[in-house]
Design an enzyme around this catalytic site. Sequence first.
Site, PDB file in Angstrom:
ATOM      1  N   TYR A  58       0.859  -1.187   0.000  1.00  0.00           N
ATOM      2  CA  TYR A  58       0.000   0.000   0.000  1.00  0.00           C
ATOM      3  C   TYR A  58       0.896   1.237   0.000  1.00  0.00           C
ATOM      4  O   TYR A  58       1.621   1.494   0.950  1.00  0.00           O
ATOM      5  CB  TYR A  58      -0.922   0.048   1.222  1.00  0.00           C
ATOM      6  CG  TYR A  58      -1.905  -1.097   1.373  1.00  0.00           C
ATOM      7  CD1 TYR A  58      -2.272  -1.908   0.300  1.00  0.00           C
ATOM      8  CD2 TYR A  58      -2.488  -1.367   2.607  1.00  0.00           C
ATOM      9  CE1 TYR A  58      -3.174  -2.950   0.455  1.00  0.00           C
ATOM     10  CE2 TYR A  58      -3.395  -2.405   2.779  1.00  0.00           C
ATOM     11  CZ  TYR A  58      -3.732  -3.203   1.694  1.00  0.00           C
ATOM     12  OH  TYR A  58      -4.626  -4.235   1.865  1.00  0.00           O
ATOM     13  N   LEU A 220     -17.581  -2.134   3.667  1.00  0.00           N
ATOM     14  CA  LEU A 220     -18.516  -1.048   3.317  1.00  0.00           C
ATOM     15  C   LEU A 220     -18.726  -0.980   1.804  1.00  0.00           C
ATOM     16  O   LEU A 220     -19.209   0.031   1.292  1.00  0.00           O
ATOM     17  CB  LEU A 220     -17.975   0.291   3.837  1.00  0.00           C
ATOM     18  CG  LEU A 220     -17.862   0.378   5.371  1.00  0.00           C
ATOM     19  CD1 LEU A 220     -17.109   1.631   5.790  1.00  0.00           C
ATOM     20  CD2 LEU A 220     -19.254   0.342   6.011  1.00  0.00           C
TER      21      LEU A 220
END
Length: 330
Positions: A58, A220
């Site tokens: 990341y 989500l």
Amino acid sequence: MDRRRIGAAALEVGAVGLGCMPMSWAYTGSRQRGEESLRTVHAALDQGSTLLDTADMYGPFTNELLVGRALKERRAEAFVSTKCGLLVGEQHIVANGRPGYVKRACDASLRRLQTETIDLYQLHRADPEVPVEETWGAMAELVAAGKVRALGLCAVGARASRREGRGLHEGTVRQLERIQQVFPVSAVEAELSVWSREALETLLPWCAARGVGFLAAMPLGNGFLTGTLTPGQGFEPDDVRARHPRFTAEMMAANQSLVVGLRRVAGRHGATPAQVALAWVLAQGSAVVPIPGAKRERWAVENAGAAAVRLTGADLAEIEALPSALGSWD
Ligand SMILES: NC(=O)c1ccc[n+]([C@@H]2O[C@H](COP(=O)([O-])OP(=O)(O)OC[C@H]3O[C@@H](n4cnc5c(N)ncnc54)[C@H](OP(=O)(O)O)[C@@H]3O)[C@@H](O)[C@H]2O)c1
């Protein structure tokens, strides 16, 4: 916040974790919110969200550096999960599962995270050129050396399973069976949310039967299930949603019924759609820990609040009866 136990070693973490990826990677605005991201990590810890999920790729690398900075004074409060095995190149992301590489990658992660031990070290993706047992064996040596407390596997093989026309996670389960012979798997990290429920078919039952924890990634729906995104809104070119089939204006409009359904349940609990989406994930098993991604402080606080939302059987049935999401990678 309630706590949950994952894996044979019964590692304890807050029921809702924090995905740190959007602070440095794959989301619009990722690179502009460094200072707020530090506050977001602290806010999550203040709320009891102890599990912080990151990866060396990341950024690349900047997300681990950020987590290391955030934990400088608060390492003991956190449970750090990071990953190895993927390298970000100029054009492509490639897997590297060679034992020597994995060991060097771990040392580099420890330095960036400014810690002596990684709580959960995950294989991000198996290298097709290296038998997964060899990679896992090297990771087990890191546990023996005290650099890592427990090992986990990301939902590797998912795309391959799809290409071969099998269930989404069949490849992952076969890999899990193989590596479990070498060293115990403490956790599996894979997508699970109201709009992506495939893990409920084989992967989560496999984990539940063996006491393996389940870290629910993208709980989500990459932000969609929070009801804060507008159909047709733009995303930066390096935002994962710019190419995601469910984030075209047409699909976002078509899938609004999911948000409407979550909002209806949320209204009865004085909660938000995001909190209900996370409470649904929490209800899927006692060793399931959602790791909602957030770079904004207020999201981390709101998401932690999901641990206090108690959905009834009727709420769960209502959510499960919502229409399947439209828009697929296939
Ligand atoms: N192992 C894997 O292959 C894999 C793959 C993907 C992700 N992951 C892990 O799983 C974590 C979660 O996945 P994800 O971050 O991709 O997706 P996600 O948790 O489903 O959604 C993240 C997005 O939702 C937004 N958001 C978060 N809370 C919100 C709230 N309460 N209200 C409104 N918007 C909210 C965030 O906004 P902001 O960005 O503005 O804060 C971000 O854009 C990642 O951070 C990463 O650690 C793992």
